[in-house]
Write an enzyme that holds these catalytic residues in place. Structure first.
Site, PDB file in Angstrom:
ATOM      1  N   TYR A  57     -88.289  11.311 -16.495  1.00 28.87           N
ATOM      2  CA  TYR A  57     -87.555  11.245 -15.223  1.00 28.87           C
ATOM      3  C   TYR A  57     -87.126  12.652 -14.792  1.00 28.87           C
ATOM      4  CZ  TYR A  57     -84.032  10.068 -11.748  1.00 28.87           C
ATOM      5  OH  TYR A  57     -83.322   9.988 -10.584  1.00 28.87           O
ATOM      6  N   ASP A  58     -86.567  13.399 -15.752  1.00 29.21           N
ATOM      7  CA  ASP A  58     -86.107  14.747 -15.428  1.00 29.21           C
ATOM      8  C   ASP A  58     -87.242  15.620 -14.919  1.00 29.21           C
ATOM      9  OD1 ASP A  58     -83.631  14.012 -16.176  1.00 29.21           O
ATOM     10  OD2 ASP A  58     -83.663  14.999 -18.140  1.00 29.21           O
ATOM     11  N   SER A 103     -60.793  -8.813   6.668  1.00 26.71           N
ATOM     12  CA  SER A 103     -60.283  -8.929   5.299  1.00 26.71           C
ATOM     13  C   SER A 103     -60.260 -10.402   4.905  1.00 26.71           C
ATOM     14  CB  SER A 103     -58.924  -8.271   5.173  1.00 26.71           C
ATOM     15  OG  SER A 103     -58.049  -8.845   6.096  1.00 26.71           O
ATOM     16  N   LEU A 104     -59.762 -10.676   3.730  1.00 29.76           N
ATOM     17  CA  LEU A 104     -59.805 -12.050   3.230  1.00 29.76           C
ATOM     18  C   LEU A 104     -58.399 -12.616   3.119  1.00 29.76           C
ATOM     19  CD1 LEU A 104     -62.334 -11.500   0.309  1.00 29.76           C
ATOM     20  CD2 LEU A 104     -62.748 -12.860   2.365  1.00 29.76           C
ATOM     21  N   GLU A 134     -67.968 -15.635  -5.867  1.00 29.09           N
ATOM     22  CA  GLU A 134     -68.218 -14.246  -6.270  1.00 29.09           C
ATOM     23  C   GLU A 134     -66.975 -13.660  -6.914  1.00 29.09           C
ATOM     24  OE1 GLU A 134     -69.284 -12.111  -2.719  1.00 29.09           O
ATOM     25  OE2 GLU A 134     -70.828 -13.558  -2.186  1.00 29.09           O
ATOM     26  N   LYS A 136     -64.038 -11.041  -7.118  1.00 32.48           N
ATOM     27  CA  LYS A 136     -63.392 -10.191  -6.109  1.00 32.48           C
ATOM     28  C   LYS A 136     -63.198  -8.828  -6.761  1.00 32.48           C
ATOM     29  CE  LYS A 136     -59.561  -9.832  -2.890  1.00 32.48           C
ATOM     30  NZ  LYS A 136     -59.297  -8.434  -3.190  1.00 32.48           N
ATOM     31  N   ASP A 138     -62.170  -5.048  -7.338  1.00 33.71           N
ATOM     32  CA  ASP A 138     -61.002  -4.278  -6.936  1.00 33.71           C
ATOM     33  C   ASP A 138     -61.421  -2.836  -6.722  1.00 33.71           C
ATOM     34  OD1 ASP A 138     -58.451  -3.826  -6.260  1.00 33.71           O
ATOM     35  OD2 ASP A 138     -57.633  -3.921  -8.290  1.00 33.71           O
ATOM     36  N   ARG A 157     -63.958   1.480   4.990  1.00 35.66           N
ATOM     37  CA  ARG A 157     -63.558   0.375   5.853  1.00 35.66           C
ATOM     38  C   ARG A 157     -62.542   0.834   6.907  1.00 35.66           C
ATOM     39  NH1 ARG A 157     -59.439  -3.678   5.064  1.00 35.66           N
ATOM     40  NH2 ARG A 157     -59.785  -5.318   6.586  1.00 35.66           N
ATOM     41  N   GLU A 195     -68.749  -3.178  -2.174  1.00 34.14           N
ATOM     42  CA  GLU A 195     -67.547  -2.612  -2.771  1.00 34.14           C
ATOM     43  C   GLU A 195     -67.948  -1.481  -3.697  1.00 34.14           C
ATOM     44  OE1 GLU A 195     -64.964  -4.229  -1.622  1.00 34.14           O
ATOM     45  OE2 GLU A 195     -63.253  -3.792  -2.931  1.00 34.14           O
ATOM     46  N   TYR A 247     -72.196  -7.468  -0.948  1.00 38.72           N
ATOM     47  CA  TYR A 247     -71.868  -8.889  -0.856  1.00 38.72           C
ATOM     48  C   TYR A 247     -71.888  -9.465   0.551  1.00 38.72           C
ATOM     49  CZ  TYR A 247     -67.289  -6.598  -0.360  1.00 38.72           C
ATOM     50  OH  TYR A 247     -66.273  -5.769   0.000  1.00 38.72           O
ATOM     51  N   LYS A 311     -66.772 -18.532  -0.701  1.00 38.50           N
ATOM     52  CA  LYS A 311     -67.347 -18.392   0.640  1.00 38.50           C
ATOM     53  C   LYS A 311     -68.153 -19.628   0.989  1.00 38.50           C
ATOM     54  CE  LYS A 311     -67.828 -13.409   0.172  1.00 38.50           C
ATOM     55  NZ  LYS A 311     -68.732 -12.268   0.038  1.00 38.50           N
ATOM     56  N   LYS A 335     -56.812 -15.247  -6.100  1.00 36.89           N
ATOM     57  CA  LYS A 335     -56.534 -14.121  -6.992  1.00 36.89           C
ATOM     58  C   LYS A 335     -56.174 -14.584  -8.403  1.00 36.89           C
ATOM     59  CE  LYS A 335     -54.636 -10.598  -4.962  1.00 36.89           C
ATOM     60  NZ  LYS A 335     -54.850  -9.208  -4.562  1.00 36.89           N
ATOM     61  N   CYS A 429     -40.827  17.430 -35.364  1.00 36.50           N
ATOM     62  CA  CYS A 429     -41.659  16.235 -35.536  1.00 36.50           C
ATOM     63  C   CYS A 429     -40.761  15.065 -35.979  1.00 36.50           C
ATOM     64  CB  CYS A 429     -42.733  16.501 -36.583  1.00 36.50           C
ATOM     65  SG  CYS A 429     -43.657  15.019 -37.023  1.00 36.50           S
ATOM     66  N   CYS A 432     -41.984  14.232 -39.887  1.00 36.06           N
ATOM     67  CA  CYS A 432     -41.853  15.158 -41.009  1.00 36.06           C
ATOM     68  C   CYS A 432     -40.844  16.271 -40.745  1.00 36.06           C
ATOM     69  CB  CYS A 432     -43.212  15.725 -41.396  1.00 36.06           C
ATOM     70  SG  CYS A 432     -43.859  16.888 -40.194  1.00 36.06           S
ATOM     71  N   CYS A 445     -47.397  18.602 -33.640  1.00 38.66           N
ATOM     72  CA  CYS A 445     -46.769  18.897 -34.933  1.00 38.66           C
ATOM     73  C   CYS A 445     -47.787  19.678 -35.752  1.00 38.66           C
ATOM     74  CB  CYS A 445     -46.391  17.612 -35.675  1.00 38.66           C
ATOM     75  SG  CYS A 445     -46.026  17.927 -37.426  1.00 38.66           S
ATOM     76  N   CYS A 451     -48.072  15.848 -42.853  1.00 30.37           N
ATOM     77  CA  CYS A 451     -47.304  14.937 -41.994  1.00 30.37           C
ATOM     78  C   CYS A 451     -47.967  13.550 -42.104  1.00 30.37           C
ATOM     79  CB  CYS A 451     -47.338  15.475 -40.571  1.00 30.37           C
ATOM     80  SG  CYS A 451     -46.603  14.401 -39.341  1.00 30.37           S
TER      81      CYS A 451
HETATM   82  S1  IVH Z   1     -66.295 -10.533   1.555  1.00 33.68           S
HETATM   83  C1  IVH Z   1     -65.186 -11.391   5.782  1.00 33.68           C
HETATM   84  N1  IVH Z   1     -66.636 -10.473  -0.987  1.00 33.68           N
HETATM   85  O1  IVH Z   1     -61.617  -7.805  -0.818  1.00 33.68           O
HETATM   86  C2  IVH Z   1     -65.367 -11.299   4.362  1.00 33.68           C
HETATM   87  N2  IVH Z   1     -64.945  -9.094  -0.072  1.00 33.68           N
HETATM   88  O2  IVH Z   1     -59.466  -8.274   1.913  1.00 33.68           O
HETATM   89  C3  IVH Z   1     -65.703  -9.947   3.967  1.00 33.68           C
HETATM   90  N3  IVH Z   1     -63.761  -7.746  -1.724  1.00 33.68           N
HETATM   91  O3  IVH Z   1     -61.512  -5.743   1.914  1.00 33.68           O
HETATM   92  C4  IVH Z   1     -65.337  -9.623   2.607  1.00 33.68           C
HETATM   93  N4  IVH Z   1     -64.871  -8.442  -3.474  1.00 33.68           N
HETATM   94  O4  IVH Z   1     -63.132  -5.111   0.196  1.00 33.68           O
HETATM   95  C5  IVH Z   1     -65.927  -9.994   0.025  1.00 33.68           C
HETATM   96  N5  IVH Z   1     -67.074 -10.506  -3.268  1.00 33.68           N
HETATM   97  C6  IVH Z   1     -66.387 -10.024  -2.233  1.00 33.68           C
HETATM   98  C7  IVH Z   1     -65.370  -9.081  -2.397  1.00 33.68           C
HETATM   99  C8  IVH Z   1     -64.667  -8.639  -1.289  1.00 33.68           C
HETATM  100  C9  IVH Z   1     -63.914  -7.657  -3.055  1.00 33.68           C
HETATM  101  C10 IVH Z   1     -62.730  -7.005  -0.994  1.00 33.68           C
HETATM  102  C11 IVH Z   1     -63.092  -6.499   0.344  1.00 33.68           C
HETATM  103  C12 IVH Z   1     -61.927  -6.854   1.213  1.00 33.68           C
HETATM  104  C13 IVH Z   1     -60.893  -7.314   0.255  1.00 33.68           C
HETATM  105  C14 IVH Z   1     -60.060  -8.455   0.733  1.00 33.68           C
END
Ligand code: IVH
Length: 688
Positions: A57-58, A103-104, A134, A136, A138, A157, A195, A247, A311, A335, A429, A432, A445, A451
């Protein structure tokens, strides 16, 4: 070079001299290399299944860099060579998203999910609603746009409508394709959402380095990811092991999906990384079971997730359900219990580690942090403890991630309470009593193996898997050995009898015999492992290997001057000083001598040649050589950076044929691989 799958799986790395290439030839080769490298990036970063060696690869990568330099007219923003980072920017540009990045709606309790499910069912006019489930993640939500299958732009975002252009930074992430797979069927326009995240290991490493430099560590991987992605210098971003899971399709031209599941499958086919834990379910109980299952898995995942996302699968039903102000009605984030908690700090104690480093540790009123009872959390060093300004009696926020040691994140201010004294490192310490010295951001120490915690830690480390690998010498055993006065230094390990070992608590005859044998099996250690096992400050496995390759014997190691050490590659002043001091200290000299007397015979390392002229070259041997046994010939090749393999393939560079060669010689002829007789082989080794 042929642009076919064969090239991808089995690339030839014999290249024409750049000066001999015509314009068209160079252009074709550049394109083939880009396609090949992208294919291998996909295998490595997305599929986790590399099909060529790192060295091949390199070589492909270097060849592409070389060609782009020689033929600048064919440079491209989407060349994999830009994954190492582009020129720094002055500021990030604001850009508009293709579609709002919603957002969710978040739920914490089962009842809230039940309500969501009822709503969906009412709209579905059916008993069971089909969901895609799915993790979620972070991390940080990003939009990436592909035009005609090529990476066009990527952004954060932001407020959901506008974000910041972080294209250069996203291009450095190996799992983000620069060109989509199956170019024939690529949409003319595709905007995807995913994400970006920093895996836990990378996060810890990053924080360790920040703390060592005296910088403020990031509170969690999400903040760290945000911080990295908004940097102006993509060369710096390229150093972090960022990753992305995709996603959602924000917009696509010329393609309609009936279900989300189908959409995810298509994303995968385009080469976009979709998390392997996504699933489908219908019915409440199946969703609850997934929530529970993933909650358990959460502890073992190498990245942070904080819940599941439910979803609605059917697109038409999604339309039906519609959207609230900022979040769709067709999805819900359920959550997990938080892995952050507020509790009372009761006391700060100072722990002494195996290298003598002092670590302030907060003793806490035990708190349930996402299913695990936490009663201690690290404060890293004095600087961190003072910056956070936490004192006994304070309320503090603590957090943990996976099996990472819990941390005090911050103090939660309380009004009207008289606070205890600010924390200060003790002058001596705590175990000791020796006067503490300062080393950078840390307090140490200097009493070494006199020690007790340092001795226990050192002995445990000596026996650990990557050091001497002594089965049965765990932390408890190491402590018992020290506390019973059986072991005062590493040399004592080799004087232990089976009877001595049987004095330890809970150690029966057989265990004692096994441990005795395991200790004695380590009497011929390799120099690099032994150096690492000694537990010298700043000498990790990598440094130990460098030292061993440079000096080759324990004897030369002992005699090396500070200047000798300083001259070695990658050995900075701090490491050099630490190593030098270790081998000067009378006590250490004595222990090493006693180890030797008790039969420890450290094996020399073969020297690493300065030049590695055969770097990455693959050799196959067939027939008898006069001057070498097979293994001598193989070692000779490896010492110069080459590799010996057993069968001829497209990756083979040379076949060395001696007396009575076998069918490998025919294979080599058929493949057009260079064949060397013994004389040519020797010339190659001697560099002529
Ligand atoms: S779907 C309209 N799927 O959670 C739906 N979001 O507010 C669009 N997140 O800002 C989001 N995992 O960054 C979706 N499997 C997942 C996710 C996900 C993490 C985040 C996303 C969003 C926040 C919730």
């Amino acid at each position: 070079m042929a642009r076919n799958r064969d090239f991808k799986k089995n690339p030839s790395t014999r290249f024409k001299d750049v000066d001999d290439l015509g314009e068209q030839e160079a252009k074709d080769e550049i394109e083939a290399l880009r396609e090949g490298i992208e294919f291998h990036d996909h295998q490595y970063y997305v599929k986790n299944d590399p099909v060529i060696s790192d060295s091949v690869y390199d070589r492909l990568f270097q060849r592409l860099q070389e060609l782009e330099e020689a033929f600048p007219e064919y440079r491209s923003e989407n060349s994999p060579t830009l994954r190492v980072g582009a020129a720094p920017m002055d500021a990030l540009n604001r850009v508009e998203h293709t579609a709002p990045m919603l957002s969710l709606h978040a739920a914490l309790e089962r009842e809230e999910f039940d309500e969501f499910h009822d709503l969906v069912r009412r709209h579905a006019n059916r008993d069971r609603a089909g969901y895609v489930l799915e993790p979620k993640f972070d991390g940080v939500s990003v939009e990436i746009i592909y035009e005609q299958g090529h990476f066009n732009r990527g952004s954060t975002r932001g407020d959901g409508y506008h974000g910041e252009d972080i294209s250069a930074n996203l291009r450095t992430i190996g799992s983000v394709p620069l060109t989509l797979q199956t170019p024939e069927q690529c949409p003319s326009f595709l905007a995807v959402r995913g994400e970006a995240f920093l895996p836990l290991e990378g996060f810890q490493q990053m924080n360790r380095e920040r703390i060592e430099r005296g910088d403020k560590p990031y509170a969690n991987p999400r903040n760290a990811t945000g911080g990295i992605l908004r940097r102006l210098e993509s060369k710096v971003v390229a150093r972090y092991p960022l990753d992305v899971f995709f996603y959602d399709v924000l917009r696509v031209e010329g393609r309609d999906f009936e279900t989300h599941w189908e959409e995810l499958r298509q994303l995968r086919e385009w080469g976009l990384k979709v998390n392997p834990h996504v699933d489908r379910a219908s019915g409440k109980e199946a969703v609850a079971a997934y929530h529970e299952r993933l909650g358990e898995k959460r502890e073992d995942l190498p990245y942070e997730i904080d819940g599941i996302v439910i979803k609605v699968d059917d697109r038409a039903l999604r339309e039906n359900l519609g959207t609230r102000h900022r979040s769709p009605r067709w999805a819900l984030a359920w959550k997990f219990p938080s892995r952050e908690e507020v509790t009372t700090l009761e006391e700060i104690v100072v722990q002494v580690g195996r290298t003598g480093k002092l670590t302030p540790v907060a003793l806490l009123q035990p708190a349930d942090v996402g299913g695990v009872t936490v009663s201690r959390a690290t404060l890293h060093n004095e600087g961190e403890a003072r910056r956070k300004d936490v004192r006994p009696g304070d309320r503090v926020r603590i957090a943990r991630a996976g099996d990472v040691i819990p941390e005090v994140v911050e103090r939660v201010p309380q009004r009207g309470r008289k606070r205890a004294e600010a924390f200060r490192m003790p002058a001596n310490c705590p175990v000791c009593g020796t006067a503490i010295v300062r080393e950078g951001a840390y307090h140490v120490c200097p009493n070494g193996l006199r020690c007790p915690p340092q001795l226990i830690g050192r002995i445990f480390h000596y026996g650990s898997r990557s050091a001497m690998d002594i089965d049965g010498l765990g932390e408890e055993t190491a402590r018992d050995l020290v506390e019973q006065g059986l072991v005062n230094d590493l040399a004592d390990l080799y004087a232990l009898s089976v009877d001595d070992l049987m004095q330890l608590e809970g150690v029966a005859d057989k265990t004692a015999r096994n441990l005795h044998e395991a200790i004695h099996e380590t009497r011929k250690p390799r120099l690099d492992r032994f150096l690492y096992a000694l537990g010298i400050r700043h000498v990790g496995e990598r440094v130990a290997t460098i030292l061993a390759q440079e000096l080759q014997s324990l004897d030369r190691m002992r005699r090396a001057s500070l200047e000798d050490l300083r001259r070695m590659p990658d050995i900075g002043p701090e490491i050099a000083r630490s190593v030098h001091t270790f081998f000067q200290e009378e006590e250490n000299v004595k222990v090493l001598k006693r180890m030797q007397r008790r039969g420890v015979d450290v094996q020399d390392m073969p020297a690493k040649p300065k030049r590695q002229p055969l770097q990455g070259r693959k050799f196959v041997f067939t027939g008898r050589l006069e001057g070498y046994t097979r293994s001598e010939a193989e070692q000779a090749v490896e010492r110069l950076g080459g590799r010996a393999t057993s069968s001829v393939s497209g990756e083979t560079d040379y076949v060395v044929a001696g007396e009575d060669p076998g069918s490998k010689l025919d294979d080599a002829r058929a493949e057009g691989i260079e064949i060397l007789d013994e004389k040519r082989f020797e010339e190659l080794l001697s560099g002529s």
